[in-house]
Design a protein around this motif. Structure first.
Motif, PDB file in Angstrom:
ATOM      1  N   GLY A 127      44.885  32.292  48.701  1.00 46.35           N
ATOM      2  CA  GLY A 127      45.012  31.278  49.735  1.00 46.35           C
ATOM      3  C   GLY A 127      44.108  31.518  50.926  1.00 46.35           C
ATOM      4  N   ARG A 128      44.153  30.581  51.860  1.00 47.01           N
ATOM      5  CA  ARG A 128      43.219  30.575  52.980  1.00 47.01           C
ATOM      6  C   ARG A 128      43.953  30.619  54.323  1.00 47.01           C
ATOM      7  NH1 ARG A 128      38.276  28.773  50.862  1.00 47.01           N
ATOM      8  NH2 ARG A 128      38.470  27.911  48.749  1.00 47.01           N
ATOM      9  N   ALA A 129      43.192  30.967  55.347  1.00 41.50           N
ATOM     10  CA  ALA A 129      43.718  30.931  56.712  1.00 41.50           C
ATOM     11  C   ALA A 129      43.939  29.484  57.138  1.00 41.50           C
ATOM     12  CB  ALA A 129      42.737  31.610  57.670  1.00 41.50           C
ATOM     13  N   PRO A 130      44.867  29.248  58.060  1.00 36.88           N
ATOM     14  CA  PRO A 130      45.060  27.886  58.565  1.00 36.88           C
ATOM     15  C   PRO A 130      43.781  27.319  59.187  1.00 36.88           C
ATOM     16  CG  PRO A 130      46.849  29.324  59.270  1.00 36.88           C
ATOM     17  CD  PRO A 130      45.809  30.208  58.656  1.00 36.88           C
ATOM     18  N   ALA A 131      43.663  26.007  59.215  1.00 37.89           N
ATOM     19  CA  ALA A 131      42.477  25.350  59.759  1.00 37.89           C
ATOM     20  C   ALA A 131      42.290  25.613  61.247  1.00 37.89           C
ATOM     21  CB  ALA A 131      42.556  23.847  59.496  1.00 37.89           C
ATOM     22  N   ASP A 132      43.365  25.975  61.932  1.00 36.20           N
ATOM     23  CA  ASP A 132      43.277  26.245  63.374  1.00 36.20           C
ATOM     24  C   ASP A 132      43.094  27.729  63.691  1.00 36.20           C
ATOM     25  OD1 ASP A 132      43.564  23.561  64.023  1.00 36.20           O
ATOM     26  OD2 ASP A 132      45.762  23.685  64.070  1.00 36.20           O
ATOM     27  N   ALA A 133      42.946  28.563  62.685  1.00 36.97           N
ATOM     28  CA  ALA A 133      42.868  30.020  62.894  1.00 36.97           C
ATOM     29  C   ALA A 133      41.439  30.436  63.240  1.00 36.97           C
ATOM     30  CB  ALA A 133      43.366  30.757  61.668  1.00 36.97           C
ATOM     31  N   THR A 134      41.054  30.209  64.465  1.00 36.46           N
ATOM     32  CA  THR A 134      39.725  30.614  64.917  1.00 36.46           C
ATOM     33  C   THR A 134      39.781  31.979  65.577  1.00 36.46           C
ATOM     34  OG1 THR A 134      39.962  29.621  67.103  1.00 36.46           O
ATOM     35  CG2 THR A 134      39.109  28.203  65.335  1.00 36.46           C
ATOM     36  N   LEU A 135      38.668  32.683  65.533  1.00 37.39           N
ATOM     37  CA  LEU A 135      38.570  33.978  66.200  1.00 37.39           C
ATOM     38  C   LEU A 135      38.817  33.830  67.696  1.00 37.39           C
ATOM     39  CD1 LEU A 135      37.908  36.965  65.654  1.00 37.39           C
ATOM     40  CD2 LEU A 135      35.498  36.424  65.993  1.00 37.39           C
ATOM     41  N   GLU A 136      38.324  32.734  68.243  1.00 36.02           N
ATOM     42  CA  GLU A 136      38.499  32.489  69.682  1.00 36.02           C
ATOM     43  C   GLU A 136      39.971  32.330  70.043  1.00 36.02           C
ATOM     44  OE1 GLU A 136      34.577  31.918  68.347  1.00 36.02           O
ATOM     45  OE2 GLU A 136      36.395  30.843  67.681  1.00 36.02           O
ATOM     46  N   TRP A 137      40.749  31.672  69.172  1.00 36.24           N
ATOM     47  CA  TRP A 137      42.163  31.474  69.475  1.00 36.24           C
ATOM     48  C   TRP A 137      42.875  32.820  69.597  1.00 36.24           C
ATOM     49  CZ3 TRP A 137      46.909  32.805  67.684  1.00 36.24           C
ATOM     50  CH2 TRP A 137      47.998  32.111  68.194  1.00 36.24           C
ATOM     51  N   TYR A 138      42.593  33.731  68.685  1.00 35.13           N
ATOM     52  CA  TYR A 138      43.257  35.035  68.734  1.00 35.13           C
ATOM     53  C   TYR A 138      42.835  35.817  69.973  1.00 35.13           C
ATOM     54  CZ  TYR A 138      45.081  34.180  64.087  1.00 35.13           C
ATOM     55  OH  TYR A 138      45.769  33.645  63.036  1.00 35.13           O
ATOM     56  N   ARG A 139      41.562  35.743  70.301  1.00 36.42           N
ATOM     57  CA  ARG A 139      41.103  36.440  71.504  1.00 36.42           C
ATOM     58  C   ARG A 139      41.779  35.890  72.747  1.00 36.42           C
ATOM     59  NH1 ARG A 139      34.539  36.880  70.556  1.00 36.42           N
ATOM     60  NH2 ARG A 139      34.570  38.751  69.233  1.00 36.42           N
ATOM     61  N   GLU A 140      41.793  34.558  72.861  1.00 36.22           N
ATOM     62  CA  GLU A 140      42.417  33.940  74.034  1.00 36.22           C
ATOM     63  C   GLU A 140      43.912  34.213  74.107  1.00 36.22           C
ATOM     64  OE1 GLU A 140      41.391  29.870  73.662  1.00 36.22           O
ATOM     65  OE2 GLU A 140      39.251  30.200  74.074  1.00 36.22           O
ATOM     66  N   SER A 141      44.520  34.471  72.958  1.00 41.67           N
ATOM     67  CA  SER A 141      45.959  34.757  72.905  1.00 41.67           C
ATOM     68  C   SER A 141      46.260  36.239  73.093  1.00 41.67           C
ATOM     69  CB  SER A 141      46.535  34.270  71.571  1.00 41.67           C
ATOM     70  OG  SER A 141      46.314  32.891  71.395  1.00 41.67           O
ATOM     71  N   GLY A 142      45.219  37.054  73.300  1.00 38.64           N
ATOM     72  CA  GLY A 142      45.410  38.480  73.527  1.00 38.64           C
ATOM     73  C   GLY A 142      45.789  39.263  72.292  1.00 38.64           C
ATOM     74  N   ILE A 143      45.439  38.750  71.104  1.00 40.13           N
ATOM     75  CA  ILE A 143      45.753  39.432  69.846  1.00 40.13           C
ATOM     76  C   ILE A 143      44.515  40.184  69.388  1.00 40.13           C
ATOM     77  CG2 ILE A 143      46.469  39.131  67.449  1.00 40.13           C
ATOM     78  CD1 ILE A 143      47.938  36.580  68.349  1.00 40.13           C
ATOM     79  N   ALA A 144      44.593  41.517  69.353  1.00 40.59           N
ATOM     80  CA  ALA A 144      43.429  42.351  69.015  1.00 40.59           C
ATOM     81  C   ALA A 144      43.268  42.549  67.517  1.00 40.59           C
ATOM     82  CB  ALA A 144      43.543  43.707  69.709  1.00 40.59           C
ATOM     83  N   GLU A 145      44.367  42.481  66.780  1.00 36.46           N
ATOM     84  CA  GLU A 145      44.303  42.562  65.325  1.00 36.46           C
ATOM     85  C   GLU A 145      45.470  41.805  64.729  1.00 36.46           C
ATOM     86  OE1 GLU A 145      44.310  46.657  64.233  1.00 36.46           O
ATOM     87  OE2 GLU A 145      46.414  46.963  64.717  1.00 36.46           O
ATOM     88  N   ILE A 146      45.275  41.308  63.510  1.00 34.16           N
ATOM     89  CA  ILE A 146      46.327  40.534  62.843  1.00 34.16           C
ATOM     90  C   ILE A 146      47.491  41.473  62.527  1.00 34.16           C
ATOM     91  CG2 ILE A 146      46.917  39.072  60.896  1.00 34.16           C
ATOM     92  CD1 ILE A 146      44.832  37.816  62.656  1.00 34.16           C
ATOM     93  N   PRO A 147      48.706  41.108  62.923  1.00 37.57           N
ATOM     94  CA  PRO A 147      49.841  42.001  62.662  1.00 37.57           C
ATOM     95  C   PRO A 147      50.171  42.092  61.177  1.00 37.57           C
ATOM     96  CG  PRO A 147      50.590  39.895  63.553  1.00 37.57           C
ATOM     97  CD  PRO A 147      49.096  39.888  63.648  1.00 37.57           C
ATOM     98  N   VAL A 148      50.942  43.112  60.826  1.00 39.55           N
ATOM     99  CA  VAL A 148      51.327  43.331  59.433  1.00 39.55           C
ATOM    100  C   VAL A 148      52.385  42.324  58.993  1.00 39.55           C
ATOM    101  CG1 VAL A 148      52.388  44.978  57.833  1.00 39.55           C
ATOM    102  CG2 VAL A 148      50.731  45.771  59.530  1.00 39.55           C
ATOM    103  N   THR A 149      53.270  41.942  59.885  1.00 38.07           N
ATOM    104  CA  THR A 149      54.336  40.998  59.562  1.00 38.07           C
ATOM    105  C   THR A 149      54.309  39.836  60.543  1.00 38.07           C
ATOM    106  OG1 THR A 149      55.925  42.231  60.924  1.00 38.07           O
ATOM    107  CG2 THR A 149      55.815  42.800  58.583  1.00 38.07           C
ATOM    108  N   GLY A 150      55.150  38.849  60.278  1.00 38.98           N
ATOM    109  CA  GLY A 150      55.231  37.695  61.153  1.00 38.98           C
ATOM    110  C   GLY A 150      54.290  36.576  60.747  1.00 38.98           C
ATOM    111  N   ALA A 151      54.369  35.453  61.469  1.00 37.30           N
ATOM    112  CA  ALA A 151      53.666  34.231  61.078  1.00 37.30           C
ATOM    113  C   ALA A 151      52.159  34.384  61.026  1.00 37.30           C
ATOM    114  CB  ALA A 151      54.046  33.106  62.041  1.00 37.30           C
ATOM    115  N   HIS A 152      51.575  35.167  61.946  1.00 34.73           N
ATOM    116  CA  HIS A 152      50.117  35.280  61.968  1.00 34.73           C
ATOM    117  C   HIS A 152      49.559  36.082  60.788  1.00 34.73           C
ATOM    118  CE1 HIS A 152      49.813  33.145  65.657  1.00 34.73           C
ATOM    119  NE2 HIS A 152      50.526  34.024  66.334  1.00 34.73           N
ATOM    120  N   SER A 153      50.415  36.801  60.095  1.00 33.01           N
ATOM    121  CA  SER A 153      49.955  37.552  58.916  1.00 33.01           C
ATOM    122  C   SER A 153      49.929  36.694  57.662  1.00 33.01           C
ATOM    123  CB  SER A 153      50.865  38.767  58.686  1.00 33.01           C
ATOM    124  OG  SER A 153      52.143  38.359  58.205  1.00 33.01           O
ATOM    125  N   VAL A 154      50.409  35.445  57.761  1.00 37.44           N
ATOM    126  CA  VAL A 154      50.588  34.586  56.589  1.00 37.44           C
ATOM    127  C   VAL A 154      49.354  33.720  56.345  1.00 37.44           C
ATOM    128  CG1 VAL A 154      51.974  32.755  55.541  1.00 37.44           C
ATOM    129  CG2 VAL A 154      53.084  34.521  56.937  1.00 37.44           C
TER     130      VAL A 154
END
Length: 528
Positions: A84-111
Motif C-alpha cells: 500500500g501507499r502513503a495517504p495523498a496528504d502525507a507530504t514531508l512538509e506536513w510532518y515538519r510543520e507538525s513537529g514530527i521528526a520521524e514516523i512513529p512505530v504505532t498510531g495513525a501516522h504509521s499506517v
C-alpha cells in the motif's frame, strides 16, 4: 539424512501437491483447498486469510503482500506488488510543520493504506479457480467460532500487551482481563468475521469502499491520521518484473524495489566469488563471510532503495558483476570491516507461504502487518488491525525512501523463487523483518553449497549483524562464537530466534515434492 538420535523432524515428501506455512491450521486449509479442486493460488490466499485470523500478531487483511508465481513451474516468473501507499496528504512538509521528526512505530501516522485485499482479489481473478467466498470460508469459520492460540503466537502476543493496551479497541479484541491470551486459550473475532463475509460477497469493494473503509478511515482520522476514503478506493496493486541473479547454477528471483529483495541478490553476488563449500557450514569462517557480505548489501539497501515509481534505483548497476567484485574486495577473511555506517534494522512479524500444486503451479506468497500487531490501531466496527508500514519511511528530504503522497515505503517482506534450467525448483521464504535478505542467503547457501535438505537448511543455526554486533542463536557453537570474536566481531546472544521460513522443493526427474517448515514458528509442511 538427519541424526534420528536428536530432536527434530524430517522433511515432508509427496508427489501430488505440497503446502508449507507457519501455522498448522493455515497449512491444513491450503491442503483442503487443493484437494477440493483449487490450485496453488487459491490455496495460498486461503492460507493467508486463515493466518490473518489465527496469527493476528504477524499478519492481517489490514496489511500488505508480495507474490512470486510460476504457472506450471515454467517460463517467466510473475511478480505482484501488493503493498500500500502513503495517504495523498502525507507530504514531508506536513510532518515538519507538525513537529514530527520521524514516523512513529504505532498510531495513525504509521499506517499506510493496506494493499493485501486488492492483491488477493486481482490474483484470484487472474490465476485462481475458486471464488472469494470459497477461499475465505475457513478464515470466517475460525473468526466466528474461535481458534486455539498456538505457542509461538502466544509468545509474541505477550510481548505486545503494551501496544494493544494503548488502543481501546485493540485492547477489547486482543486482550483478556488486560493481558495477552495464552497458549491453549480460544480466541474469537466476530467483527473480523463479519468483515470477511462482506469481502466474500462484494470482493474488493467490500474492503475499500462502504462500511469497512468508512470505519477504518474514521478511526484513523480520529487519531490524527491523514487518510481519506479516496486513498482507500484508489488502492491498486501492480504486476511488476522480478529481479534476479545467478547463484550455484540457479536463477534466484526476488521482488524489485520498493522491496528489499535486491539486498539478498547483492549478497549472493558477493558470496559467489568465495569458495563456501570448502568451509565448515557451522564455522566462524563461513558465518564471517555472510556477515560481511550482508553488512555491505544492507548499507546499499538503506542508501538506494525506495519506490521505483518515484525515485531512480540503479538496479542494473547494483547487480553487476563489476560492482560485486568491488564490494568483495573490501572483505578480509581474517578481520571484520570497521568502516561501515549503521543501518536501520527493526524487528517485525510476518507470515510466509510456499505452495506447489499437482500441475506444478508454484506460489511464493508473503503477507504482513509489519511489527507485532502492526500499528496497534483497529477499526472498532470492522475488527481490522492496520499495518504500520509507514514507520519505514524516512523524513529526510532527498532520501530515496522519504515519505511523499501516494508513495510506497521500502518494504521488508520478501517472497523468493529459485529456478533451474527454465523451471521453478523452489518457492521459498524466510520471515523476520530486516533479517529476511540475510535469511534467504543463509537458506540458499545451506541448500546449494552444502547440500542440506530443506528441513536441515531451515533448522541450521543463524546469526545476524545488528546495531554493531552479531546476534547469535543459542544453537551457534561456542567455537564459532569465539572464532567470530577473534575476527574482531562483537557477539551477543539473540534475544529471539531469528526469523522463520518455509520451502517446497521440486524434483522434476523423480516427480516428487519436498517440503519444510521452520521450527522457530508453529507451522508445518503437508503434502499428498
Amino acid at each position: 539424512m538427519r541424526d534420528f538420535h536428536f530432536p527434530g523432524r524430517s522433511s515432508v515428501r509427496a508427489t501430488e501437491a505440497m503446502a508449507a506455512t507457519s501455522h498448522p491450521l493455515s497449512t491444513l486449509a491450503a491442503i483442503d483447498m487443493l484437494r477440493a479442486g483449487g490450485n496453488a493460488m487459491d490455496a495460498a490466499i486461503c492460507a493467508a486469510a486463515v493466518q490473518a485470523v489465527v496469527e493476528p500478531q504477524s499478519t492481517g487483511i489490514g496489511g500488505d503482500c508480495f507474490v512470486l508465481y510460476a504457472p506450471r513451474g515454467e517460463g517467466e516468473v510473475i511478480a505482484f506488488n501488493g503493498s500500500g501507499r502513503a495517504p495523498a496528504d502525507a507530504t514531508l512538509e506536513w510532518y515538519r510543520e507538525s513537529g514530527i521528526a520521524e514516523i512513529p512505530v504505532t498510531g495513525a501516522h504509521s499506517v499506510t493504506v493496506p494493499g493485501a485485499i486488492d492483491a488477493w482479489c486481482q490474483l484470484l481473478r487472474d490465476h485462481g479457480r475458486k471464488g472469494m467466498d470459497a477461499v475465505l470460508a475457513p478464515a470466517i469459520r475460525y473468526a466466528e467460532q474461535g481458534y486455539v492460540v498456538h505457542d509461538r503466537v502466544a509468545h509474541d502476543w505477550l510481548e505486545s500487551v503494551e501496544t494493544l493496551a494503548a488502543d481501546e479497541h485493540s485492547s477489547r479484541i486482543f486482550l483478556k482481563d488486560g493481558g495477552a491470551l495464552k497458549a491453549g486459550d480460544i480466541h474469537r473475532q466476530p467483527e473480523l468475521a463479519a468483515t470477511l463475509r462482506t469481502i466474500a460477497a462484494k470482493g474488493r469493494a467490500g474492503f475499500y469502499e462502504g462500511e469497512v473503509a468508512e470505519d477504518l478511515v474514521s478511526r484513523l482520522r480520529a487519531l490524527g491520521g491523514l487518510h481519506t476514503l479516496e486513498d482507500f478506493s484508489a488502492t491498486n496493486g501492480d504486476y511488476v518484473a522480478s529481479v534476479s541473479t545467478s547463484y550455484g547454477g540457479h536463477e534466484i528471483h526476488q521482488m524489485p524495489p520498493n522491496n528489499q529483495g535486491l539486498t539478498a541478490l547483492i549478497m549472493l553476488n558477493i558470496l559467489s566469488g568465495f569458495d563456501l563449500r570448502s568451509l565448515d557450514p557451522q564455522g566462524a569462517a563461513r558465518l564471517h563471510l555472510e556477515i560481511e557480505a550482508g553488512r555491505l548489501a544492507y548499507r546499499d539497501r538503506d542508501t538506494y532503495l525506495g519506490d521505483q515509481d518515484r525515485v531512480h534505483v540503479p538496479v542494473r548497476e547494483l547487480l553487476s558483476a563489476t560492482y560485486a567484485e568491488r564490494l568483495r574486495a573490501g572483505i578480509s577473511s581474517d578481520r571484520a570491516m570497521t568502516n561501515l555506517p549503521p543501518v536501520r534494522l527493526p524487528d517485525s512479524d510476518t507470515v510466509y507461504i510456499s505452495i506447489v500444486d499437482s500441475d506444478r503451479n508454484c506460489v511464493s506468497f508473503i503477507n504482513s502487518t509489519y511489527h507485532s500487531f502492526g500499528s496497534g490501531v483497529v477499526g472498532p466496527k470492522s475488527g481490522v488491525i492496520l499495518q504500520n508500514r509507514g514507520n519505514s519511511f524516512r523524513l529526510i528530504e532527498g532520501h530515496p525512501n522519504a515519505i511523499a503522497p501516494g508513495k510506497r515505503p521500502m518494504h521488508t517482506i520478501m517472497p523468493g523463487m529459485a529456478m533451474k534450467n527454465g523451471r521453478a525448483v523452489m518457492p521459498f521464504g524466510v520471515m523476520g523483518g530486516a533479517y529476511q535478505p540475510f535469511g534467504h542467503v543463509h537458506l540458499l547457501t545451506n541448500l546449494i553449497d552444502y547440500g542440506k535438505d530443506p528441513q536441515q537448511a531451515l533448522d541450521a543455526p543463524r546469526v545476524f549483524y545488528r546495531d554493531g554486533a552479531i546476534e547469535a542463536e543459542r544453537s551457534v557453537s561456542k567455537d564459532a562464537v569465539e572464532g567470530l570474536r577473534r575476527l574482531g566481531h562483537a557477539v551477543r546472544p539473540a534475544d529471539e530466534p531469528l526469523g522463520g521460513g518455509q520451502v517446497v522443493q521440486i524434483d522434476w526427474e523423480k516427480g516428487t515434492l519436498t517440503g519444510a517448515s521452520d521450527p522457530r514458528k508453529d507451522g508445518c509442511a503437508i503434502g499428498y
